[in-house]
Motif scaffolding. Structure first.
Motif, mmCIF file in Angstrom:
data_model
loop_
_atom_site.group_PDB
_atom_site.id
_atom_site.type_symbol
_atom_site.label_atom_id
_atom_site.label_comp_id
_atom_site.label_asym_id
_atom_site.label_seq_id
_atom_site.Cartn_x
_atom_site.Cartn_y
_atom_site.Cartn_z
ATOM 1 N N PHE A 188 -0.617 7.895 22.047
ATOM 2 C CA PHE A 188 -0.068 6.625 21.489
ATOM 3 C C PHE A 188 -1.427 5.638 20.615
ATOM 4 N N SER A 189 -2.363 6.190 21.296
ATOM 5 C CA SER A 189 -3.669 5.361 20.541
ATOM 6 C C SER A 189 -4.112 6.081 19.139
ATOM 7 N N ILE A 190 -3.767 7.187 19.151
ATOM 8 C CA ILE A 190 -4.017 8.212 17.855
ATOM 9 C C ILE A 190 -3.070 7.805 16.725
ATOM 10 N N ILE A 191 -1.623 7.424 17.302
ATOM 11 C CA ILE A 191 -0.653 6.986 16.206
ATOM 12 C C ILE A 191 -1.159 5.654 15.861
ATOM 13 N N LEU A 192 -1.328 4.784 16.554
ATOM 14 C CA LEU A 192 -1.885 3.524 16.137
ATOM 15 C C LEU A 192 -3.010 3.531 15.227
ATOM 16 N N ILE A 193 -4.002 4.210 15.478
ATOM 17 C CA ILE A 193 -5.250 4.340 14.557
ATOM 18 C C ILE A 193 -4.751 4.794 13.454
ATOM 19 N N ILE A 194 -3.820 5.906 13.208
ATOM 20 C CA ILE A 194 -3.302 6.527 12.027
ATOM 21 C C ILE A 194 -2.423 5.368 11.240
ATOM 22 N N GLN A 195 -1.656 4.557 11.933
ATOM 23 C CA GLN A 195 -1.123 3.630 11.187
ATOM 24 C C GLN A 195 -1.866 2.491 10.663
ATOM 25 N N HIS A 196 -3.072 2.104 11.602
ATOM 26 C CA HIS A 196 -3.965 1.144 10.967
ATOM 27 C C HIS A 196 -4.684 1.605 9.815
ATOM 28 N N VAL A 197 -5.185 2.893 9.946
ATOM 29 C CA VAL A 197 -5.845 3.312 8.762
ATOM 30 C C VAL A 197 -5.051 3.402 7.508
ATOM 31 N N HIS A 198 -3.597 3.628 7.570
ATOM 32 C CA HIS A 198 -2.598 3.747 6.543
ATOM 33 C C HIS A 198 -2.734 2.257 5.836
ATOM 34 N N ARG A 199 -2.613 1.371 6.825
ATOM 35 C CA ARG A 199 -2.257 -0.063 6.330
ATOM 36 C C ARG A 199 -3.609 -0.556 5.749
ATOM 37 N N TYR A 200 -4.852 -0.100 6.157
ATOM 38 C CA TYR A 200 -5.907 -0.578 5.882
ATOM 39 C C TYR A 200 -6.101 -0.331 4.297
ATOM 40 N N LYS A 201 -5.662 1.180 4.019
ATOM 41 C CA LYS A 201 -5.911 1.648 2.814
ATOM 42 C C LYS A 201 -5.041 0.681 1.634
ATOM 43 N N GLN A 202 -3.740 0.415 2.078
ATOM 44 C CA GLN A 202 -2.882 -0.415 1.464
ATOM 45 C C GLN A 202 -3.587 -1.748 1.108
ATOM 46 N N TRP A 203 -4.164 -2.391 2.418
ATOM 47 C CA TRP A 203 -4.612 -3.962 2.171
ATOM 48 C C TRP A 203 -6.009 -3.615 1.414
ATOM 49 N N SER A 204 -6.613 -2.593 1.325
ATOM 50 C CA SER A 204 -7.801 -2.760 0.608
ATOM 51 C C SER A 204 -7.465 -2.720 -1.031
ATOM 52 N N LYS A 205 -6.459 -2.002 -1.240
ATOM 53 C CA LYS A 205 -5.882 -1.929 -2.660
ATOM 54 C C LYS A 205 -5.650 -3.065 -3.147
ATOM 55 N N VAL A 206 -5.061 -4.093 -2.255
ATOM 56 C CA VAL A 206 -4.743 -5.876 -2.701
ATOM 57 C C VAL A 206 -5.999 -6.277 -2.596
ATOM 58 N N THR A 207 -6.944 -6.242 -1.851
ATOM 59 C CA THR A 207 -8.058 -7.031 -1.794
ATOM 60 C C THR A 207 -8.942 -6.744 -2.849
ATOM 61 N N ALA A 208 -8.746 -5.552 -3.262
ATOM 62 C CA ALA A 208 -9.884 -5.080 -4.397
ATOM 63 C C ALA A 208 -9.369 -5.948 -5.762
ATOM 64 N N LYS A 209 -8.345 -6.614 -5.890
ATOM 65 C CA LYS A 209 -7.922 -7.151 -6.941
ATOM 66 C C LYS A 209 -8.401 -8.617 -7.133
ATOM 67 N N ILE A 210 -8.909 -9.052 -5.839
ATOM 68 C CA ILE A 210 -9.150 -10.499 -5.447
ATOM 69 C C ILE A 210 -10.656 -10.840 -4.950
ATOM 70 N N THR A 211 -10.952 -11.876 -5.642
ATOM 71 C CA THR A 211 -12.534 -12.110 -5.469
ATOM 72 C C THR A 211 -12.694 -12.372 -4.035
ATOM 73 N N SER A 212 -13.929 -11.625 -3.538
ATOM 74 C CA SER A 212 -13.947 -11.578 -1.720
ATOM 75 C C SER A 212 -15.278 -11.915 -1.609
ATOM 76 N N PHE A 213 -15.346 -12.266 -0.425
ATOM 77 C CA PHE A 213 -16.583 -12.668 0.077
ATOM 78 C C PHE A 213 -17.658 -11.476 0.249
ATOM 79 N N GLU A 214 -18.692 -11.760 -0.070
ATOM 80 C CA GLU A 214 -20.032 -10.603 -0.115
ATOM 81 C C GLU A 214 -21.243 -11.095 0.845
ATOM 82 N N PRO A 215 -21.719 -10.312 1.323
ATOM 83 C CA PRO A 215 -21.723 -8.934 1.681
ATOM 84 C C PRO A 215 -20.596 -8.512 2.775
#
Length: 499
Positions: free
Chosen positions: A13-40
């Motif tokens: 169950f934990s592995i499934i949750l991690i895989i799901q989060h990694v998948h969502r994380y990649k999708q979110w990263s594509k969105v946030t890459a187009k927006i001015t973000s706080f650094e570092p």
């Protein structure tokens, strides 16, 4: 064998949750890459390591807005999820014109943190419930209801001025923010609940003022502490236990007033009482919708708690920063003073008819609200994808509307650090987008009590300048400290002399 099976199941169950989060994380990263973000950005903390409190956050935001002219910003709460922020009218108005709800259930949403305190009142409710309650409460802010409140504003101001008089006589500095908070709470209790409990006379020891101040601080602290997002961990923590004790007190405070009024109403129908001034609580208790149904006890308490908080804390912020601006900009203080003395002539108090005559005072107060936003930010929860500044933000995300950043965006206010009330002269002739200036929010969910608040501010400031000249205290640090409202980190100290 059973334990082994459970262990394997938990691991899978934990592995499934991690895989799901990694998948969502990649999708979110594509969105946030187009927006001015706080650094570092930090792989574990995201952007949380950049801020210790909301003051740090807004300093970071204003630097980024000045540098990049961004309309939309993005930051990460650890590696868990991104949070989006609108900081320009072009992006903010899309949200404000929508029917998207407040952020009540997202783990890191500030409204979720204050829900146990304020309940599902007008500030936090949505959908049919919000529409119904807004409709039922609107009569409480009709001009006929607001008109007699002016005398209460004057009475409260007189008590406040006596405290200032003591500082004047002793030639000592006075920290004004705490005294203003007591005055605005006194006003709210008198106007909305017909309650007179010598709030100002008791001073800063009044437990309600202390409770509200602390509840706001605890709520914001929790938003910046992801380890306290789960309720079970928060309520077990020292801050959670303190929060519970404080909300129990403020609820008990409201319940006692409501119960007393209900009893009075059963003994004598207020609608048959000649000359009786209906206050906010009277309207809450007696209001009926088209089906003949009124508000239940829980709804009434939620609205009372909401209005006691919103009605006194935000207005206290506005008045306190107005006094600061009077002292910092003596030439503006003189203009306000000249207008007040001209309109009032030799009369000692402001009347209802005077309010519309105080035109420069109104401009001055508007500039105060722009410069030192009493409500620094509000939030919405996306129930469906929404395009902001050319980027599609996915559903089920929090989007903040940074009112303080909008009020200082160089695209809108090129000279945003200059205090200039004249910018609000002849507003109706200006071509400025109405969403460039939203101290009371905007759209269908704008502040229902904004006229009440502005009238109170005019009376308090007029009473003060008519009697005293105010100056800043040399060496004192005047620093904004955004929380749920815009406070002063070290208070606002002034010196006063008799006019």
């Amino acid at each position: 064998m059973i334990l082994l099976t459970l262990l394997i199941g938990a691991v899978v169950f934990s592995i499934i949750l991690i895989i799901q989060h990694v998948h969502r994380y990649k999708q979110w990263s594509k969105v946030t890459a187009k927006i001015t973000s706080f650094e570092p950005w930090h792989p574990i903390w995201g952007n949380l390591h950049l801020v210790n409190d909301m003051a740090d956050f807004f300093k970071l935001v204003l630097v980024m807005v000045e540098k990049t002219k961004a309309k939309l910003l993005c930051g990460w709460v650890m590696f868990l999820y991104p949070v989006f922020s609108t900081c320009h009218p072009d992006t903010a108005k899309i949200l404000l014109k929508s029917s998207e709800p407040k952020v009540k259930y997202n783990l890191g949403g500030v409204y979720r943190m204050i829900l146990p305190w304020l309940g599902d009142g007008l500030l936090l409710s949505d959908g049919k419930k919000w529409e119904r309650n807004r409709r039922l409460l609107t009569p409480a802010f009709h001009f006929d209801i607001l008109r007699p409140y002016v005398q209460i504003y004057n009475d409260v101001a007189n008590i406040f001025l006596e405290k200032v008089q003591k500082a004047c006589d002793s030639k000592e500095a006075i920290e004004i923010y705490s005294h203003v908070s007591l005055a605005t709470l006194d006003t709210m209790l008198r106007c909305s609940l017909s309650y007179t409990g010598q709030v100002q006379e008791k001073g800063d020891s009044h437990p309600y003022v202390q409770a509200v101040r602390r509840l706001g601080s605890l709520s914001v602290q929790r938003t910046l502490s992801p380890w306290l997002y789960p309720d079970v961990l928060f309520w077990l923590s020292p801050s959670g236990r303190e929060y519970k004790r404080l909300i129990d007190y403020v609820h008990e405070f409201a319940d006692e007033i409501i119960a007393s009024r209900r009893k009075a109403l059963t003994e004598k129908d207020i609608n048959k009482t000649a000359g009786k001034r209906l206050d906010f609580l009277d309207i809450l208790i007696t209001a009926k919708d088209e089906n003949g149904e009124g508000l239940n006890d829980q709804d009434i308490r939620a609205e009372v708690d909401t209005f006691l908080f919103e009605g006194h804390d935000t207005t206290a912020s506005a008045i306190s920063w107005a006094i600061y601006c009077l002292a910092k900009y003596p030439e503006e203080q003189e203009k306000v003073y000249q207008e007040v003395t001209s309109v009032l002539d030799s009369r000692p108090q402001v009347s209802w008819e005077d309010l519309n005559q105080l035109k420069y005072t109104s401009m001055f107060l508007k500039e105060v609200l722009r410069m030192h936003s009493p409500v620094p930010f509000i939030s919405r929860w996306l129930t469906k994808p929404l395009v902001l500044d050319g980027v599609e933000i996915p559903a089920h995300f929090q989007v903040d509307i940074l009112i303080h950043a909008i009020n200082h965006h160089p695209d809108v206010w090129p000279d945003h650090m200059e205090f200039r009330p004249s910018r609000f002269e002849n507003e109706t002739r200006q071509e400025r987008d109405p969403y460039t200036y939203i101290p009371f929010s905007a759209g269908s969910r704008n502040c229902i009590g904004q006229n009440f608040a502005v009238n109170e501010e005019k009376v308090m400031i007029s009473a003060l300048v008519k009697r005293f000249k105010v100056e800043l205290v040399e060496g004192h640090v005047y620093e904004e400290y955004p929380e749920v409202v815009m406070r002063a980190k070290y208070g606002i100290k002034i010196k006063v002399t008799q006019r």
